[in-house]
Design a protein around this motif. Structure first.
Motif, short mmCIF file in Angstrom:
data_model
loop_
_atom_site.label_atom_id
_atom_site.label_comp_id
_atom_site.label_asym_id
_atom_site.label_seq_id
_atom_site.Cartn_x
_atom_site.Cartn_y
_atom_site.Cartn_z
N GLY A 70 0.79 -1.22 0.00
CA GLY A 70 0.00 0.00 0.00
C GLY A 70 0.83 1.27 0.00
N MET A 71 2.10 1.19 -0.42
CA MET A 71 2.97 2.36 -0.39
C MET A 71 3.35 2.85 -1.79
SD MET A 71 5.57 1.42 2.76
CE MET A 71 6.12 -0.13 2.02
N SER A 72 2.68 2.36 -2.82
CA SER A 72 3.08 2.68 -4.19
C SER A 72 3.05 4.18 -4.47
CB SER A 72 2.19 1.95 -5.19
OG SER A 72 2.44 0.58 -5.16
N GLU A 73 2.01 4.85 -4.01
CA GLU A 73 1.88 6.27 -4.33
C GLU A 73 3.01 7.09 -3.72
OE1 GLU A 73 -1.88 8.07 -3.76
OE2 GLU A 73 -2.98 6.62 -4.97
N GLU A 74 3.34 6.82 -2.46
CA GLU A 74 4.40 7.61 -1.84
C GLU A 74 5.77 7.26 -2.42
OE1 GLU A 74 5.82 6.19 2.26
OE2 GLU A 74 3.68 5.71 2.30
N ILE A 75 5.98 5.99 -2.79
CA ILE A 75 7.24 5.60 -3.41
C ILE A 75 7.37 6.26 -4.78
CG2 ILE A 75 8.52 3.67 -4.41
CD1 ILE A 75 8.64 3.68 -1.40
N GLU A 83 -7.96 1.72 4.26
CA GLU A 83 -6.52 1.71 4.56
C GLU A 83 -5.85 2.99 4.10
OE1 GLU A 83 -6.41 -3.13 3.82
OE2 GLU A 83 -5.46 -1.77 2.40
N MET A 84 -6.19 3.43 2.90
CA MET A 84 -5.55 4.64 2.36
C MET A 84 -5.93 5.86 3.17
SD MET A 84 -5.91 3.85 -1.73
CE MET A 84 -5.27 5.46 -2.21
N HIS A 85 -7.17 5.91 3.66
CA HIS A 85 -7.56 7.05 4.49
C HIS A 85 -6.79 7.04 5.81
CE1 HIS A 85 -9.87 10.25 6.26
NE2 HIS A 85 -10.19 9.46 7.28
N LEU A 86 -6.70 5.88 6.45
CA LEU A 86 -5.94 5.80 7.70
C LEU A 86 -4.48 6.19 7.48
CD1 LEU A 86 -7.42 2.51 9.19
CD2 LEU A 86 -7.41 4.75 10.33
N ALA A 87 -3.92 5.81 6.33
CA ALA A 87 -2.52 6.11 6.05
C ALA A 87 -2.25 7.60 5.86
CB ALA A 87 -2.06 5.34 4.82
N THR A 88 -3.30 8.40 5.65
CA THR A 88 -3.10 9.85 5.54
C THR A 88 -2.88 10.51 6.90
OG1 THR A 88 -5.48 10.34 5.63
CG2 THR A 88 -4.50 9.94 3.44
N HIS A 89 -3.15 9.78 7.97
CA HIS A 89 -2.90 10.33 9.31
C HIS A 89 -1.39 10.50 9.48
CE1 HIS A 89 -2.62 10.71 13.67
NE2 HIS A 89 -3.93 10.96 13.69
N PRO A 90 -0.92 11.63 9.98
CA PRO A 90 0.52 11.88 10.07
C PRO A 90 1.30 10.91 10.95
CG PRO A 90 -0.73 13.57 11.24
CD PRO A 90 -1.71 12.78 10.45
N GLU A 91 0.61 10.20 11.85
CA GLU A 91 1.31 9.27 12.74
C GLU A 91 1.12 7.81 12.33
OE1 GLU A 91 1.69 11.66 16.94
OE2 GLU A 91 -0.02 10.31 16.72
N GLU A 115 -8.81 4.82 19.58
CA GLU A 115 -10.05 5.59 19.52
C GLU A 115 -9.89 6.83 18.65
OE1 GLU A 115 -8.59 4.48 22.25
OE2 GLU A 115 -9.99 2.89 22.84
N GLY A 116 -8.70 7.44 18.74
CA GLY A 116 -8.45 8.63 17.92
C GLY A 116 -8.44 8.30 16.43
N LEU A 117 -7.90 7.15 16.08
CA LEU A 117 -7.87 6.74 14.67
C LEU A 117 -9.27 6.37 14.19
CD1 LEU A 117 -4.58 4.66 14.60
CD2 LEU A 117 -5.00 6.87 13.50
#
Length: 450
Positions: free
Chosen positions: A214-219, A354-362, A395-397
């Motif tokens: 799931g890291m293709s876009e950032e790579i 998954e992609m939405h969660l991955a946009t969280h900075p942490e 809970e925050g996520l």
């Protein structure tokens, strides 16, 4: 006989055939090999001798007739009833569980193999002096096909006995590698090491990327920003060859880094079908990707008939993948059909969550699986790896997803884990969704963490 034995013989034999059969004005294909671990030699070892010292093709024995499950009837291969209409010698086989889930060897004929390599090479569009950097094992379909495609395109190949990022990056820079095919997991490791070494990879023009983590876009964004590299998503498998399709850079369709793309040969065909009825889906609707053509597996070796289940009654190969049509020769891969979640009556691709969660900075990476709730309905459970020192809670996520996603897409639970369970394969490391499903059904204290 192992799959590795097949490919060792075929790879070296085909190298010689390529070198002998190219026109006089074509640069001779070559292979550069980085040093074995512990070697003190410099990485630029020069050309592999294609003329001698390699395995004899006679070592590849034809399998006994009863070991071959005949499947294809369109071009070479054997008929489904055991009758032989073979026009092609089986030349390469890859291990696979395929859409039937049973381990077996997916074999392809020599003429079909050459046809695929030539077709894919033409679509990549190599130039004189190009060099494919390909550290994936040649016992796997992606490593094998990427290397062969480069050679059939007149390019060289840089290979590595064991993946060592530091050594590979030095060789890549020294030999001016131009192309790369592999998973986002291996590229992520190379990016991590490059951040310290800062090797000159300005020659790197093109990457075919497999979205395993799931890291293709950032790579792809990193490679474009640092080196001007153009990245495209690719699609393939042991049964249909790697690079059976990829997104082109000069076509009418906007290239993507997700799977799918344009079929590399005009005589390859696809359809999007209802996996239950085999009926073709209306335009714009998702269904199972089914393929037909010379790229499709000729025979399964050592198979007791399970392989026939991978084909529809009218001869289309069932990939087990969810996809949607883009145009007559182009499709977009969505996910494995087994990964699709039916949430509150809606078919949901877990990658969207998954992609939405991955946009969280942490958040480094997220993976979503399904489990049955108390009423027997499917609910989503997310597993997340966070950055070192992260303060965000489960809970925050969960609240983070509620702010943007439809209510039925919000995970019923988010678990923070130290690492994702992965398995190493010949095409790279993949997250073990089976293990995550097991964790999702265990109490937090006994499972993956929280």
């Amino acid at each position: 006989m192992t799959a590795h034995g097949f490919q060792r013989v075929d790879f070296l034999t085909t190298l010689r055939r390529v070198a002998e059969g190219l026109p006089d004005d074509t640069p001779t294909p070559f292979v550069l090999v980085t040093p074995a671990p512990g070697s003190s030699e410099e990485p630029d070892l020069g050309a592999w001798d294609l003329g001698g010292g390699s395995a004899d093709a006679s070592q590849l024995q034809e399998p006994a007739p009863e070991a071959v499950a005949g499947l294809r009837t369109d071009s070479g291969g054997t008929t489904g009833d055991g009758g032989d209409n073979s026009r092609d010698v089986l030349t390469v086989a890859f291990t696979t569980s395929g859409s039937t889930g049973m381990p077996k060897l997916a074999a392809h004929g020599e003429a079909d193999t050459i046809h695929h390599m030539q077709s894919a090479a033409a679509q990549v569009g190599f130039r004189p002096g190009d060099l494919m950097v390909e550290p994936l094992p040649y016992s796997g379909v992606f490593g094998y096909v990427a290397g062969m495609v480069a050679l059939f395109g007149g390019a060289g190949v840089l290979i590595q006995p064991v993946f060592e990022p530091e050594v590979l990056l030095r060789a890549w820079a020294a030999e001016r590698g131009t192309h790369y095919v592999g998973g986002d997991d291996m590229l992520a490791r190379l990016r991590e090491v490059w951040a310290s070494s800062r090797e000159d990879l300005s020659s790197w023009r093109w990457t075919g990327i497999g979205d395993f983590q799931g890291m293709s876009e950032e790579i792809a964004a990193w490679a474009a920003a640092e080196f001007g590299t153009r990245s495209v998503g690719v699609y393939g498998s042991s049964e249909v060859f790697a690079l059976t399709s990829f997104w082109t850079l000069d076509g009418d369709v906007e290239p993507r880094v997700g799977g799918g793309g344009h079929l590399v040969a005009d005589d390859y065909a696809y359809r999007i079908a209802d996996p239950a009825t085999e009926e073709e889906m209306p335009d714009g609707e998702r269904g199972e990707l089914q393929l037909r053509g010379r790229n499709v597996v000729t025979s399964y070796l050592g198979d007791a008939g399970e392989g026939k289940k991978a084909f529809s009654d009218d001869g289309w190969f069932r990939t087990g993948d969810l996809a949607e049509a883009v145009d007559g020769q182009t499709y977009a891969y969505i996910c494995r059909i087994g990964d699709v979640l039916r949430l509150k009556g809606f078919m949901v691709d877990p990658a969207e969550i998954e992609m939405h969660l991955a946009t969280h900075p942490e958040v480094i990476i997220a993976k979503v699986v399904g489990r049955a709730d108390a009423a027997g309905e499917t609910e989503a459970v997310a597993f997340v790896v966070t950055t070192p020192g992260a303060t965000v809670t489960s809970e925050g996520l969960q609240a983070y997803t509620k702010a943007e996603l439809a209510r039925y897409k919000v995970p019923s639970e988010v678990r923070i884990v130290e690492d994702m369970p992965t398995t190493a394969g010949t095409n790279g490391r993949k997250i073990r969704t089976v293990t995550l499903r097991e964790w999702a059904n265990e109490p937090v204290a006994e499972g993956a963490g929280s």
